[in-house]
Design a protein around this motif. Structure first.
Motif, mmCIF file in Angstrom:
data_model
loop_
_atom_site.group_PDB
_atom_site.id
_atom_site.type_symbol
_atom_site.label_atom_id
_atom_site.label_comp_id
_atom_site.label_asym_id
_atom_site.label_seq_id
_atom_site.Cartn_x
_atom_site.Cartn_y
_atom_site.Cartn_z
ATOM 1 N N PHE A 159 1.264 14.412 -1.871
ATOM 2 C CA PHE A 159 0.983 13.684 -3.118
ATOM 3 C C PHE A 159 2.157 12.764 -3.482
ATOM 4 O O PHE A 159 1.961 11.661 -3.976
ATOM 5 N N GLU A 160 3.381 13.241 -3.225
ATOM 6 C CA GLU A 160 4.551 12.382 -3.470
ATOM 7 C C GLU A 160 4.489 11.122 -2.610
ATOM 8 O O GLU A 160 4.838 10.026 -3.066
ATOM 9 N N PHE A 204 1.736 9.750 -1.349
ATOM 10 C CA PHE A 204 0.659 8.893 -1.865
ATOM 11 C C PHE A 204 1.163 8.037 -3.022
ATOM 12 O O PHE A 204 0.888 6.842 -3.103
ATOM 13 N N GLU A 205 1.903 8.675 -3.904
ATOM 14 C CA GLU A 205 2.422 7.923 -5.049
ATOM 15 C C GLU A 205 3.391 6.825 -4.616
ATOM 16 O O GLU A 205 3.450 5.752 -5.223
ATOM 17 N N THR A 226 -1.627 -1.452 -3.889
ATOM 18 C CA THR A 226 -2.399 -1.283 -5.122
ATOM 19 C C THR A 226 -3.812 -0.831 -4.789
ATOM 20 O O THR A 226 -4.446 -0.141 -5.575
ATOM 21 N N LYS A 237 -5.326 1.577 -2.885
ATOM 22 C CA LYS A 237 -5.171 2.807 -2.091
ATOM 23 C C LYS A 237 -6.054 3.883 -2.686
ATOM 24 O O LYS A 237 -6.386 3.855 -3.874
ATOM 25 N N ARG A 238 -6.450 4.821 -1.838
ATOM 26 C CA ARG A 238 -7.219 5.969 -2.280
ATOM 27 C C ARG A 238 -6.826 7.149 -1.408
ATOM 28 O O ARG A 238 -6.436 6.978 -0.258
ATOM 29 N N MET A 239 -6.943 8.369 -2.004
ATOM 30 C CA MET A 239 -6.596 9.592 -1.277
ATOM 31 C C MET A 239 -7.831 10.483 -1.238
ATOM 32 O O MET A 239 -8.414 10.772 -2.283
ATOM 33 N N HIS A 240 -8.204 10.897 -0.048
ATOM 34 C CA HIS A 240 -9.325 11.824 0.101
ATOM 35 C C HIS A 240 -8.757 13.187 0.499
ATOM 36 O O HIS A 240 -8.056 13.294 1.507
ATOM 37 N N VAL A 241 -9.085 14.191 -0.296
ATOM 38 C CA VAL A 241 -8.562 15.535 -0.088
ATOM 39 C C VAL A 241 -9.704 16.451 0.314
ATOM 40 O O VAL A 241 -10.727 16.510 -0.375
ATOM 41 N N SER A 242 -9.525 17.159 1.417
ATOM 42 C CA SER A 242 -10.557 18.072 1.916
ATOM 43 C C SER A 242 -9.993 19.475 2.013
ATOM 44 O O SER A 242 -8.812 19.646 2.313
ATOM 45 N N GLU A 288 -14.438 12.039 7.023
ATOM 46 C CA GLU A 288 -13.238 11.209 6.830
ATOM 47 C C GLU A 288 -13.006 10.267 8.014
ATOM 48 O O GLU A 288 -12.389 9.207 7.850
ATOM 49 N N LYS A 303 -15.380 2.824 8.178
ATOM 50 C CA LYS A 303 -15.942 1.898 7.186
ATOM 51 C C LYS A 303 -14.849 1.063 6.516
ATOM 52 O O LYS A 303 -14.997 -0.144 6.331
#
Lengths: 258, 258
Positions: free
Chosen positions: B217-218, B220-221, B226, B228-233, B244, B250
């Protein structure tokens, strides 16, 4: 055009239709359904193309909005037009047509909702009951498939949606988010989340100013679903990007249609 | 069939092709390209359908794998077959054909890689250089579009990919993940992440046993993008779900094709 009143038989709550309009392949009807002395105001979106029944997705709007706010209407129309589904929304408590002013005063402030959320211990169960009554009513219509359905609701739409999904076995897929184990009913969330067992998309805004992401992550962990995923986007509470509405539609359709 | 050697002119590194096979619309060639005294072993996947150039995606494999591990080959073929792209993979350091045994001994243990990661301060820059040389070489081919390209790599594929994306202005979209501000080069990640400015999908496994999610997460931040997206599984490090990989294809196609 304005449709007539429809009265359902049997044990179902009476359902009364109001306006009935169709545009671009989507029929949109307002309705009210009764549960005891409660009147539940809603909107139903179905295909105008044919009479074949389609699974329905319950859409729970956010605080300060209503069953007709822009993103609810846009999502509903997209579900009907592009994903082969139906959609239904009802007003939250002290929102929309449930307000004395019928929503004439724009923008019930979020803080007003939080006061009510804090003060009324029956608020969640009232809305769970309203959703289940609404689901019974719309699934009795020939345009709506009985049985498996979806739920989509963020923020206040999760405050009431999470307990609804936990309680209602017909919910076969859900999109929740913009919420954490937080607020006056956080113990209820913690208790109900393990009972949410359907495929789930959980949406988080990285810079959520209302519900800190760490509490959202706790909620994600608590959900009982084995088939769950969390999509995190930059931006504040209300800045959910369009691609997550698209991802919502795809997931709902994937689980409600063969 | 076995293809002949191709020698590129000008300032480009010589590119030597090995095997050349086509199946189900995808042409797959092994190659080596030189950078100084380094020999970089790679695989290139292009369409077998026509000769029109397509943008390329660099695929960085994970530790203990190789340029030919199953998910790399499957992703590459899918990018060519379903998304209108090309793909290229090279072996990581002490992996695949860079090993003395040419990968004959299966499964370089992850711990062996971490030892090398800890001991060799030039490891990251060596791989960044190898990727840029490889990109120069494949973009000089008529089958590959010059200019904007993509990068996809998780875990070790992010250890080397993050600095590559930060350094290489041709990278117009990236998928990174299974990594945090962690490990021997964590300061390098922290320094380079703000320079990652392209559209980005960042993948996190909730139960990652190698790189704790809080450190992911650090990271990602820290990314400068600008968009950006985070997919968490749910699941452990290696349990990235199929959806994913689909989301990766895509996003890469959406940004590399008009």
């Amino acid at each position: 055009m304005v449709g007539g009143a429809a009265q359902l038989t049997g044990t179902l709550a009476p359902m009364q239709f109001g306006t009935d309009v169709a545009a671009k392949g989507v029929r949109e009807r307002t309705f009210e359904v009764s549960r005891g002395d409660r009147r539940i105001p809603g909107v139903l979106w179905t295909t105008a193309e044919d009479g074949r029944p389609r699974p329905v997705v319950m859409l729970g709007h956010g605080a300060a909005g209503s069953k007709r706010e822009d993103y609810i209407v846009a999502l509903a129309r997209g579900l009907v037009r592009h994903h082969g589904l139906s959609a239904v929304a009802i007003d939250g408590p002290v929102h929309g047509d449930r307000r004395a002013d019928k929503g004439a005063v724009a923008g019930l402030p979020f803080v007003d909702f939080v006061q009510r959320w804090s003060a009324d211990p029956g608020l969640v169960d009232d809305m769970v009951g309203d959703w289940r009554t609404t689901l019974d009513a719309v699934q009795a219509l020939p345009e709506v498939t009985a049985g498996p359905c979806g739920y989509w609701g963020l923020s206040m739409g999760t405050i009431f949606g999470l307990p609804t999904v936990a309680a209602e076995p017909r919910v076969a897929v859900a999109v929740l988010g913009l919420m954490g184990i937080a607020g006056p009913t956080k113990d209820r969330f913690a208790a109900d989340a393990p009972a949410v067992a359907c495929p789930l998309l959980f949406l988080v805004q990285w810079h959520d100013e209302l519900f800190p992401r760490d509490l959202a992550f706790e909620l994600f962990e608590a959900f009982g679903s084995t088939d769950k995923r969390m999509h995190v986007s930059p931006g504040m509470h209300a800045e959910v990007p369009a691609e997550e509405f698209e991802a919502s539609g795809k997931l709902l359709a994937a689980h409600l249609l063969d």
